[in-house]
Design a protein around this motif. Structure first.
Motif, short mmCIF file in Angstrom:
data_model
loop_
_atom_site.label_atom_id
_atom_site.label_comp_id
_atom_site.label_asym_id
_atom_site.label_seq_id
_atom_site.Cartn_x
_atom_site.Cartn_y
_atom_site.Cartn_z
N VAL A 47 0.84 -1.19 0.00
CA VAL A 47 0.00 0.00 0.00
C VAL A 47 0.88 1.25 0.00
O VAL A 47 1.90 1.31 0.68
CB VAL A 47 -0.92 0.00 1.24
N THR A 48 0.47 2.23 -0.78
CA THR A 48 1.17 3.52 -0.81
C THR A 48 0.39 4.53 0.00
O THR A 48 -0.81 4.71 -0.20
CB THR A 48 1.30 4.04 -2.26
N ILE A 49 1.08 5.17 0.93
CA ILE A 49 0.50 6.26 1.72
C ILE A 49 1.36 7.49 1.48
O ILE A 49 2.58 7.43 1.59
CB ILE A 49 0.47 5.94 3.22
N SER A 50 0.72 8.56 1.09
CA SER A 50 1.44 9.81 0.88
C SER A 50 1.24 10.69 2.10
O SER A 50 0.16 10.76 2.65
CB SER A 50 0.88 10.51 -0.37
N GLY A 51 2.30 11.32 2.53
CA GLY A 51 2.20 12.23 3.67
C GLY A 51 2.69 13.60 3.27
O GLY A 51 3.75 13.73 2.68
N ASP A 52 1.88 14.59 3.53
CA ASP A 52 2.33 15.96 3.25
C ASP A 52 1.94 16.87 4.40
O ASP A 52 0.88 16.72 4.99
CB ASP A 52 1.77 16.48 1.92
N GLU A 53 2.84 17.78 4.70
CA GLU A 53 2.62 18.72 5.79
C GLU A 53 2.17 20.05 5.19
O GLU A 53 2.92 20.71 4.48
CB GLU A 53 3.90 18.90 6.59
N GLY A 54 0.92 20.41 5.48
CA GLY A 54 0.38 21.66 4.99
C GLY A 54 0.00 22.59 6.13
O GLY A 54 0.26 22.30 7.30
N LEU A 55 -0.62 23.69 5.78
CA LEU A 55 -1.04 24.66 6.79
C LEU A 55 -2.08 24.07 7.75
O LEU A 55 -2.17 24.48 8.89
CB LEU A 55 -1.58 25.91 6.12
N ASP A 56 -2.86 23.11 7.25
CA ASP A 56 -3.91 22.50 8.07
C ASP A 56 -3.43 21.28 8.84
O ASP A 56 -4.21 20.57 9.44
CB ASP A 56 -5.12 22.15 7.20
N GLY A 57 -2.13 20.99 8.80
CA GLY A 57 -1.59 19.84 9.50
C GLY A 57 -1.05 18.81 8.52
O GLY A 57 -0.79 19.11 7.36
N VAL A 58 -0.92 17.59 8.98
CA VAL A 58 -0.39 16.51 8.16
C VAL A 58 -1.55 15.76 7.52
O VAL A 58 -2.51 15.38 8.19
CB VAL A 58 0.47 15.55 9.01
N ASN A 59 -1.45 15.55 6.22
CA ASN A 59 -2.44 14.77 5.47
C ASN A 59 -1.82 13.43 5.11
O ASN A 59 -0.65 13.37 4.72
CB ASN A 59 -2.84 15.52 4.21
#
Length: 97
Positions: A47-59
């Motif tokens: 499974v691929t999970i993408s993580g990105d840190e934005g202004l609203d937190g971590v997605n």
């Protein structure tokens, strides 16, 4: 496995952001059980999970295995995929705490 996609963008801008990471996670034994019914499972697992840190937190978006295997119409593989999706969801929920 961890792939740092943000590093490529940060090198270009010399900034500390964006922070984007791709994780490949999974249990080969679960993939093996799905592959017994649908050989193409190897295209979707781990499974691929993408993580990105934005202004609203971590997605942490990811494609659910059941949605990837649904077009094959194999109920045995879909049952395993639902189990895997619940494990991933619980893992992400516990990791966020």
């Amino acid at each position: 496995m961890k792939l740092d996609h943000g590093e490529i963008l940060r090198k270009e801008t010399e900034l500390d952001t964006p922070k984007i990471v791709r994780f490949l996670i999974g249990n080969p034994l679960i993939m093996k059980e799905m592959a017994k019914h649908i050989p193409d499972t190897g295209s979707y697992a781990p499974v691929t999970i993408s993580g990105d840190e934005g202004l609203d937190g971590v997605n942490l978006p990811y494609d659910k295995m059941v949605s990837l295997l649904d077009p094959y119409g194999n109920p045995d593989a879909l049952a395993i995929a639902l189990y895997l999706d619940s494990k991933i969801k619980n893992f992400l929920r516990e990791s966020a705490m």
